[in-house]
Write a protein that holds these residues in place. Structure first.
Motif, short mmCIF file in Angstrom:
data_model
loop_
_atom_site.label_atom_id
_atom_site.label_comp_id
_atom_site.label_asym_id
_atom_site.label_seq_id
_atom_site.Cartn_x
_atom_site.Cartn_y
_atom_site.Cartn_z
N ARG A 157 -2.97 -50.53 16.57
CA ARG A 157 -1.55 -50.89 16.65
C ARG A 157 -1.10 -51.65 15.40
O ARG A 157 -0.05 -51.34 14.81
CB ARG A 157 -1.31 -51.76 17.88
CG ARG A 157 0.15 -52.18 18.06
CD ARG A 157 0.28 -53.22 19.16
NE ARG A 157 -0.40 -54.45 18.81
CZ ARG A 157 -1.28 -55.06 19.60
NH1 ARG A 157 -1.60 -54.54 20.78
NH2 ARG A 157 -1.86 -56.17 19.22
N LEU A 220 0.45 -41.04 19.20
CA LEU A 220 1.10 -42.35 19.09
C LEU A 220 2.40 -42.29 18.30
O LEU A 220 3.21 -43.23 18.36
CB LEU A 220 0.14 -43.34 18.43
CG LEU A 220 -1.16 -43.64 19.20
CD1 LEU A 220 -2.07 -44.54 18.37
CD2 LEU A 220 -0.86 -44.28 20.56
N CYS A 282 -6.08 -39.69 24.91
CA CYS A 282 -5.19 -40.53 24.11
C CYS A 282 -3.85 -40.73 24.80
O CYS A 282 -3.29 -41.84 24.81
CB CYS A 282 -4.98 -39.91 22.73
SG CYS A 282 -6.39 -40.04 21.62
N ARG A 287 -2.68 -44.44 24.46
CA ARG A 287 -1.25 -44.71 24.21
C ARG A 287 -0.75 -45.94 24.97
O ARG A 287 -0.11 -46.82 24.38
CB ARG A 287 -0.41 -43.48 24.55
CG ARG A 287 1.07 -43.64 24.26
CD ARG A 287 1.86 -42.39 24.63
NE ARG A 287 3.28 -42.62 24.47
CZ ARG A 287 3.93 -42.43 23.36
NH1 ARG A 287 3.30 -41.98 22.27
NH2 ARG A 287 5.24 -42.66 23.28
N LEU A 291 0.62 -48.97 22.75
CA LEU A 291 2.07 -49.10 22.73
C LEU A 291 2.64 -49.89 23.92
O LEU A 291 3.81 -50.27 23.92
CB LEU A 291 2.73 -47.72 22.69
CG LEU A 291 2.33 -46.84 21.50
CD1 LEU A 291 3.06 -45.51 21.55
CD2 LEU A 291 2.58 -47.54 20.17
#
Length: 292
Positions: A157, A220, A282, A287, A291
């Motif tokens: 991130r 992402l 993912c 994810r 996020l």
């Protein structure tokens, strides 16, 4: 009665849910019972303590038909034998004394390869120790876990990279813990198998680190790169994190063996090919972790 070790771990908690959903009586061995959800504690017998402790496993395995066996990570162990073999010996003795019929264990790919594979070599020796008791045994032989990338979610991130000592262009299998758990639960619930065998869990495809970076970026919606870590730097970083010299070297030896094809030697049969692909993983696991 099915006994589950590491019931709060990434694999163990999923195995526990699947076995409970099947309606089987379950006993768990857990260091901290408070880490179990209240809804789970109400449905299982709880034996508090370490499953490396002779007293604990004597209590836990009494009257058990099957055991799900996982050696928990111990980065500060004095050596590989201490981490895997010495930890497992009390359980092996209890398997015999308690008359446990079947054991399903978490292990690794690589049997028969002439490689010093560190943690993998110790895990395979553990399989031999368990099988030598005469218990019916299935070793889930595993490549790298997709879920280990969750440990780098904050780095992905904040920095848009993930780190690995594996060569970036090396295509190899990777599996999701959900598929490991499904294989384990299926074996625990199936009373029809006997003897000893390995059960590979390979995921549906071979991917390189570069492939994974590309897929992560697509899922992402942001750049993600692979940062290769030289093995000496990888080992030094583990030492900085408090790993013992022996365990840090064992992890580095395992990673170097993977670079030499450790995970690529197992034939990809339909039985070994499990369903969860990296893109799906993912979307469903990475994810949300990255996020929110």
């Amino acid at each position: 009665m099915i006994v589950i070790t590491t019931p709060t771990g990434r694999i163990g908690r999923r195995v526990l849910d699947l076995v409970l959903a099947a309606g089987e009586p379950v006993r768990v061995v857990v260091r901290d019972p408070d880490r179990l959800p209240a809804s789970v504690r109400e449905r299982v017998e709880v034996v508090p303590g370490s499953h490396g402790d002779a007293r604990v496993v004597e209590e836990a395995f009494a009257g058990a038909d099957a055991v799900f066996w996982v050696v928990p990570p111990n980065p500060r162990a004095a050596g590989l034998d201490a981490a895997y073999l010495d930890f497992s010996r009390p359980a092996c003795e209890a398997f015999v004394r308690s008359g446990v019929g079947r054991v399903v264990g978490v292990s690794a790919l690589g049997r028969g390869l002439p490689l010093n594979a560190g943690l993998v070599t110790a895990s395979l020796a553990m399989d031999d120790l368990i099988a030598a008791t005469g218990v019916h045994y299935r070793a889930l032989t595993l490549p790298s876990f997709m879920d280990n990338l969750l440990d780098q979610a904050a780095v992905i991130r904040d920095q848009g990279v993930f780190f690995s000592p594996i060569h970036g262009d090396l295509k190899a299998p990777a599996c999701a813990t959900r598929d490991i758990a499904a294989a384990a639960a299926g074996l625990l619930l199936d009373r029809g198998w006997t003897g000893r065998a390995d059960v590979p869990v390979l995921g549906p495809e071979d991917l390189s680190g570069e492939d994974m970076a590309r897929i992560m970026a697509e899922v992402l919606g942001r750049p993600v790169g692979l940062r290769h870590v030289p093995m000496a730097a990888f080992r030094a970083r583990l030492a900085e994190q408090g790993w013992s010299e022996a365990m840090a070297q064992g992890m580095a030896d395992m990673m170097e063996a993977k670079n030499q094809g450790l995970d690529n030697a197992e034939p990809r049969t339909p039985q070994a090919t499990t369903p969860t692909g990296f893109r799906q993983w993912c979307e469903e696991e990475l994810r949300p972790a990255v996020l929110g």
